[in-house]
Design an enzyme around this catalytic site. Structure first.
Site, PDB file in Angstrom:
ATOM      1  N   HIS A  37       0.839  -1.129  -0.040  1.00 52.89           N
ATOM      2  CA  HIS A  37      -0.030  -0.046   0.087  1.00 52.89           C
ATOM      3  C   HIS A  37       0.700   1.469  -0.041  1.00 52.89           C
ATOM      4  O   HIS A  37       0.573   2.300  -0.649  1.00 52.89           O
ATOM      5  CB  HIS A  37      -0.795   0.010   1.219  1.00 52.89           C
ATOM      6  CG  HIS A  37      -2.035  -1.036   1.126  1.00 52.89           C
ATOM      7  ND1 HIS A  37      -1.833  -2.015   2.218  1.00 52.89           N
ATOM      8  CD2 HIS A  37      -2.888  -1.423   0.514  1.00 52.89           C
ATOM      9  CE1 HIS A  37      -2.918  -2.943   2.128  1.00 52.89           C
ATOM     10  NE2 HIS A  37      -3.570  -2.216   1.113  1.00 52.89           N
ATOM     11  N   GLY A 149      -2.956  -1.850  -6.771  1.00 55.60           N
ATOM     12  CA  GLY A 149      -1.918  -2.877  -6.828  1.00 55.60           C
ATOM     13  C   GLY A 149      -2.158  -4.096  -8.022  1.00 55.60           C
ATOM     14  O   GLY A 149      -3.393  -4.371  -8.135  1.00 55.60           O
ATOM     15  N   LYS A 151      -1.438  -6.827  -7.469  1.00 59.89           N
ATOM     16  CA  LYS A 151      -1.626  -8.320  -6.921  1.00 59.89           C
ATOM     17  C   LYS A 151      -2.959  -8.590  -7.261  1.00 59.89           C
ATOM     18  O   LYS A 151      -3.176  -9.937  -7.633  1.00 59.89           O
ATOM     19  CB  LYS A 151      -1.114  -8.210  -5.494  1.00 59.89           C
ATOM     20  CG  LYS A 151      -0.785  -9.477  -4.774  1.00 59.89           C
ATOM     21  CD  LYS A 151      -1.195  -9.540  -3.449  1.00 59.89           C
ATOM     22  CE  LYS A 151      -2.822  -9.948  -3.511  1.00 59.89           C
ATOM     23  NZ  LYS A 151      -3.451  -9.933  -2.258  1.00 59.89           N
ATOM     24  N   ASP A 152      -3.854  -7.751  -7.130  1.00 58.71           N
ATOM     25  CA  ASP A 152      -5.146  -7.917  -7.403  1.00 58.71           C
ATOM     26  C   ASP A 152      -5.650  -7.806  -8.891  1.00 58.71           C
ATOM     27  O   ASP A 152      -6.236  -6.941  -9.162  1.00 58.71           O
ATOM     28  CB  ASP A 152      -6.235  -7.050  -6.614  1.00 58.71           C
ATOM     29  CG  ASP A 152      -5.875  -7.531  -5.150  1.00 58.71           C
ATOM     30  OD1 ASP A 152      -6.181  -8.713  -4.669  1.00 58.71           O
ATOM     31  OD2 ASP A 152      -5.438  -6.749  -4.273  1.00 58.71           O
ATOM     32  N   VAL A 178       4.486  -5.901  -4.502  1.00 57.34           N
ATOM     33  CA  VAL A 178       5.612  -5.789  -3.442  1.00 57.34           C
ATOM     34  C   VAL A 178       5.610  -7.040  -2.926  1.00 57.34           C
ATOM     35  O   VAL A 178       4.412  -7.765  -2.405  1.00 57.34           O
ATOM     36  CB  VAL A 178       5.241  -4.733  -2.605  1.00 57.34           C
ATOM     37  CG1 VAL A 178       6.596  -4.653  -1.441  1.00 57.34           C
ATOM     38  CG2 VAL A 178       5.130  -3.210  -3.194  1.00 57.34           C
ATOM     39  N   SER A 188      -2.704  -7.979   3.123  1.00 58.81           N
ATOM     40  CA  SER A 188      -3.268  -7.958   4.435  1.00 58.81           C
ATOM     41  C   SER A 188      -3.554  -9.413   5.020  1.00 58.81           C
ATOM     42  O   SER A 188      -3.701  -9.611   6.264  1.00 58.81           O
ATOM     43  CB  SER A 188      -4.382  -7.211   4.485  1.00 58.81           C
ATOM     44  OG  SER A 188      -4.079  -5.935   3.933  1.00 58.81           O
TER      45      SER A 188
HETATM   46  O1  PAF Z   1      -8.216  -3.922  -3.112  1.00 52.11           O
HETATM   47  C1  PAF Z   1      -8.737  -3.574  -2.082  1.00 52.11           C
HETATM   48  O2  PAF Z   1      -8.152  -3.140  -0.993  1.00 52.11           O
HETATM   49  C2  PAF Z   1     -10.276  -3.216  -2.355  1.00 52.11           C
HETATM   50  O3  PAF Z   1     -10.802  -4.206  -3.074  1.00 52.11           O
HETATM   51  C3  PAF Z   1     -10.658  -1.782  -2.828  1.00 52.11           C
HETATM   52  C4  PAF Z   1     -10.116  -1.647  -4.083  1.00 52.11           C
HETATM   53  C5  PAF Z   1     -10.095  -0.863  -1.884  1.00 52.11           C
HETATM   54  C6  PAF Z   1     -11.926  -1.699  -2.937  1.00 52.11           C
HETATM   55  O4  PAF Z   1     -12.652  -1.882  -1.588  1.00 52.11           O
END
Ligand code: PAF
Length: 286
Positions: A37, A149, A151-152, A178, A188
């Protein structure tokens, strides 16, 4: 660093920034911040924009049996890290602020095709929840640019498509994953792992790397490679959910013409669901 709990306060501040000719960069998060983050914040700062970080654990993207209730909420520590990273403002709305009419029955945004399969299949409704809250945050903050990110990866492609389809005048930047020194992607949810599971967890990255090496080395038997990777994950103690080789934009099964690919995987260690991905470019490789 300013902290705003309401849309009205946030908008008043954003308006002041705009009047001074400043650009706004948004980093949407659910908190419990880690180095991944903070990299988003650092990249946002490098754009020369005012940086707003939202922290909101969004109930509509969690399924009924998922970890919404136990999702780690660490606001004080998050704010400390954000101050240190140089964020200008943190937006910490309540559920009622984001969903004034309640979150059970709500106008929802469905992004077709890219939302289907993989995490979309394993977590029904998840991407509609993500798309809905991201569109709301875009409306609330009205940023010039937003950073997410890689990652997602599927989420990132869903958001790119959402922005295109709904004509949001927002640039979307995907920031590389990262990783811990052993390759595990920062998340997380890594905090849920026991010491033993944490030691096993980097195999997800290693197995993705093997698959990428096989593709880069010329293999085009994607279905077979997926099966090998699934078996490797199971052998390493994971309950694998999927390993998929896809084209990097639409996330469709690649054709011979596709030369930008992504290998995506999800697997559980105990109750903890981990996801990761690696891209692979076949350009100029025949
Ligand atoms: O990737 C995340 O942390 C969440 O899916 C997001 C993009 C903040 C939406 O709630």
């Amino acid at each position: 660093m300013f902290q705003f709990d309401t849309v009205a306060e946030l908008r008043a501040w954003v308006q002041g920034c705009r009047q001074r000719g400043e650009r706004i960069a948004l980093v949407p998060t659910m908190g419990n911040l880690h180095a991944g983050h903070i990299k988003l914040v650092t990249e946002a700062r490098a754009l020369g924009a005012r940086v707003v970080v939202s922290i909101f654990v969004n109930p509509t993207q969690f399924g009924p049996n998922e970890d919404f209730e136990r999702y780690p909420r660490t606001l004080d520590e998050d704010c400390r890290q954000l101050r240190e990273a140089g964020a200008d403002a943190v937006f910490t709305p309540s559920v009622a602020e984001v969903y004034p009419g309640g979150h059970q029955v709500v106008t929802r945004i469905e992004v077709p095709q890219v939302s289907e399969g993989m995490c979309g299949a394993a977590r029904p409704g998840h991407f509609a929840g993500v798309a809905t809250v991201v569109a709301k945050l875009f409306n609330m903050v009205q940023p010039n640019v937003a950073l997410f990110g890689c990652k997602d990866y599927q989420q990132l492609q869903v958001i790119r498509r959402l922005v295109r389809d709904l004509c949001f005048p927002i640039e979307i930047i995907g920031v590389p994953t990262v990783r811990e020194t052993d390759g595990l992607a920062m998340s997380s949810r890594n905090g849920y792992l026991t010491a033993e599971q944490r030691a096993q967890a980097s195999m997800l990255y290693q197995i993705l790397s093997e698959t990428r090496a096989a593709i880069a080395g010329g293999s085009r038997e994607y279905a077979a490679l997926e099966q090998v990777a699934m078996a490797r994950l199971a052998g390493a103690g994971f309950a694998p959910e999927y390993v998929c080789v896809r084209d990097a934009v639409l996330l469709a099964v690649p054709t011979a013409a596709d030369d930008e690919l992504v290998i995506l995987a999800a697997a559980r260690l105990g109750n903890t669901r981990l996801i990761d991905n690696l891209t692979v470019s076949l350009r100029h490789k025949g």
